[in-house]
Design an enzyme around this catalytic site. Structure first.
Site, PDB file in Angstrom:
ATOM      1  N   PRO A  87      23.192 -51.209  69.425  1.00  0.00           N
ATOM      2  CA  PRO A  87      24.540 -51.283  70.007  1.00  0.00           C
ATOM      3  C   PRO A  87      24.922 -52.739  70.187  1.00  0.00           C
ATOM      4  O   PRO A  87      24.146 -53.544  70.690  1.00  0.00           O
ATOM      5  CB  PRO A  87      24.387 -50.564  71.354  1.00  0.00           C
ATOM      6  CG  PRO A  87      22.932 -50.602  71.656  1.00  0.00           C
ATOM      7  CD  PRO A  87      22.231 -50.570  70.336  1.00  0.00           C
ATOM      8  N   CYS A  88      26.108 -53.086  69.724  1.00  0.00           N
ATOM      9  CA  CYS A  88      26.550 -54.473  69.741  1.00  0.00           C
ATOM     10  C   CYS A  88      27.643 -54.638  70.783  1.00  0.00           C
ATOM     11  O   CYS A  88      28.725 -54.075  70.640  1.00  0.00           O
ATOM     12  CB  CYS A  88      27.061 -54.872  68.357  1.00  0.00           C
ATOM     13  SG  CYS A  88      27.421 -56.620  68.187  1.00  0.00           S
ATOM     14  N   GLN A  89      27.358 -55.363  71.847  1.00  0.00           N
ATOM     15  CA  GLN A  89      28.333 -55.587  72.904  1.00  0.00           C
ATOM     16  C   GLN A  89      29.584 -56.241  72.333  1.00  0.00           C
ATOM     17  O   GLN A  89      29.488 -57.271  71.666  1.00  0.00           O
ATOM     18  CB  GLN A  89      27.729 -56.492  73.984  1.00  0.00           C
ATOM     19  CG  GLN A  89      28.670 -56.824  75.131  1.00  0.00           C
ATOM     20  CD  GLN A  89      29.008 -55.596  75.964  1.00  0.00           C
ATOM     21  OE1 GLN A  89      28.241 -54.662  76.033  1.00  0.00           O
ATOM     22  NE2 GLN A  89      30.178 -55.608  76.571  1.00  0.00           N
ATOM     23  N   PRO A  90      30.764 -55.657  72.554  1.00  0.00           N
ATOM     24  CA  PRO A  90      31.995 -56.286  72.052  1.00  0.00           C
ATOM     25  C   PRO A  90      32.138 -57.703  72.588  1.00  0.00           C
ATOM     26  O   PRO A  90      31.899 -57.963  73.760  1.00  0.00           O
ATOM     27  CB  PRO A  90      33.098 -55.371  72.604  1.00  0.00           C
ATOM     28  CG  PRO A  90      32.422 -54.068  72.843  1.00  0.00           C
ATOM     29  CD  PRO A  90      31.018 -54.413  73.259  1.00  0.00           C
ATOM     30  N   ASP A 105      23.379 -56.385  75.201  1.00  0.00           N
ATOM     31  CA  ASP A 105      23.375 -56.199  73.761  1.00  0.00           C
ATOM     32  C   ASP A 105      22.042 -55.645  73.272  1.00  0.00           C
ATOM     33  O   ASP A 105      20.984 -55.912  73.860  1.00  0.00           O
ATOM     34  CB  ASP A 105      23.669 -57.552  73.102  1.00  0.00           C
ATOM     35  CG  ASP A 105      23.843 -57.433  71.606  1.00  0.00           C
ATOM     36  OD1 ASP A 105      24.727 -56.673  71.176  1.00  0.00           O
ATOM     37  OD2 ASP A 105      23.086 -58.068  70.881  1.00  0.00           O
TER      38      ASP A 105
END
Length: 345
Positions: A87-90, A105
């Protein structure tokens, strides 16, 4: 062979004893990525924090998925390959942009797993924005992985070019001691009509039809979005990208079918699964909204199958690897080397 017959036949978990390689799947979700790898004979072990998704994985795959939230210090079993969709933190342009120091992240966890397991090969996938708007962060990730002694290669690939009836662009990054080939695009695209077959004109029990007020809201949404054509599913082409939002929510861009009598209905979980290339035998665990989210978050299994076949070749004797430069589907050079990202046309 028809689409659904093909994926039902080809996407079947099995263990190739001659291959004897184990895949560690991080942030595994319901197992879409692992299904592609098991279909070519890899053993899999999954880690997923959501219980329903983990249950779906265990219900359908040979490998075991552990219901566990991953941390930097998580201890993993031995594996030859590590895969996943961290999962990639916006990132906000005006934000702090802490990169690998951002505890929200998933990439620090993925990198920590690579450092611990030391696999022969790793693969991760992510949204296309990581290659453009957040290119600086991908460069930071690549920089770190190159420092571990891996040759990194990347491409922006569209699942519709690999037998999936859906426009779904994803950044694919692979690391190994040699540069690994990416799969070749297929000439023919699978349409929504081919994928759904008889389901497209049927009215399942408990079908959810769009109401006049929803039609009005959608028309307003499409006008504001400057849509040339309504965003219904068209049977003669691949679908739009499936997401949790446009599957589970009654939103302006929800996925819906227009029936011969003019009515429109939201697609079912089974229809969504077909568009994501899950076989009909694949059973999801959880409530309807949870299942939609599992499907929307998944890596399309038939796309994963194409990637897994190329990685399987890596373990064959006398594998030569790919040559630089690496190019995307538009013949654009995408070369990760010496901790730099070079792009040219």
């Amino acid at each position: 062979m028809e689409y659904i017959e093909r994926i039902n036949k080809e996407l079947v978990p099995k263990v190739d004893k001659k291959l004897d390689k184990t895949v560690l799947d991080l942030f595994a979700g319901c197992g879409g990525l692992s299904l592609g790898f098991e279909a070519v004979g890899f053993k899999t072990i999954g880690f997923e924090k959501l219980e329903d998704a983990s249950e779906t994985y265990n219900k359908n795959l040979i490998g075991e998925c552990y219901t566990q939230e991953l941390r930097i210090d998580t201890v993993y079993p031995n594996a030859d390959i590590v895969i996943g969709g961290p999962p990639c933190q916006p990132f906000s342009v005006g934000g702090k942009q802490m990169g690998l120091k951002d505890s929200r992240d998933g990439f620090p966890i993925f990198i920590s797993a690579i450092e611990q397991v030391k696999p022969d090969v790793f693969l991760f996938e992510n949204v296309r924005g990581l290659l453009y708007k957040n290119k600086w962060y991908l460069r930071e990730v690549i920089d770190h992985l190159e420092g571990l002694g891996y040759i990194i290669s990347t491409r922006l690939l569209n699942a519709k070019n690999f037998g999936v009836p859906q426009n779904r662009e994803r950044v694919i990054v692979m690391g190994a001691k040699k540069v690994i080939h990416f799969p070749s695009s297929l000439k023919r695209k699978i349409t929504v009509g081919e994928a759904l077959g008889e389901l497209a004109t049927q009215i399942p029990k408990n079908s959810k039809f769009l109401t006049p007020s929803m039609d009005k809201y959608i028309a307003k949404y499409e006008k504001a979005s400057k849509c040339v054509n309504p965003r219904d599913l068209y049977l003669d082409r691949p679908s739009r990208t499936l997401t949790c939002r446009n599957l589970a929510g009654a939103t302006g861009d929800m996925h819906r079918l227009k029936l011969p009598d003019g009515r429109r209905r939201r697609i079912t979980t089974r229809e969504a699964a077909r568009l994501q290339s899950f076989p009909d035998w694949f059973e999801f665990h959880g409530k309807e909204t949870v299942i939609y989210n599992q499907i929307g978050n998944a890596v399309a299994p038939y796309f994963a199958f194409a990637l897994a076949k190329e990685i399987k070749k890596y373990f064959q004797p006398n594998y030569n690897g790919a040559d630089y430069p690496i190019k995307d589907e538009n013949n654009q050079i995408l070369l990760f080397n010496e901790s730099k990202l070079h792009q040219s046309r």
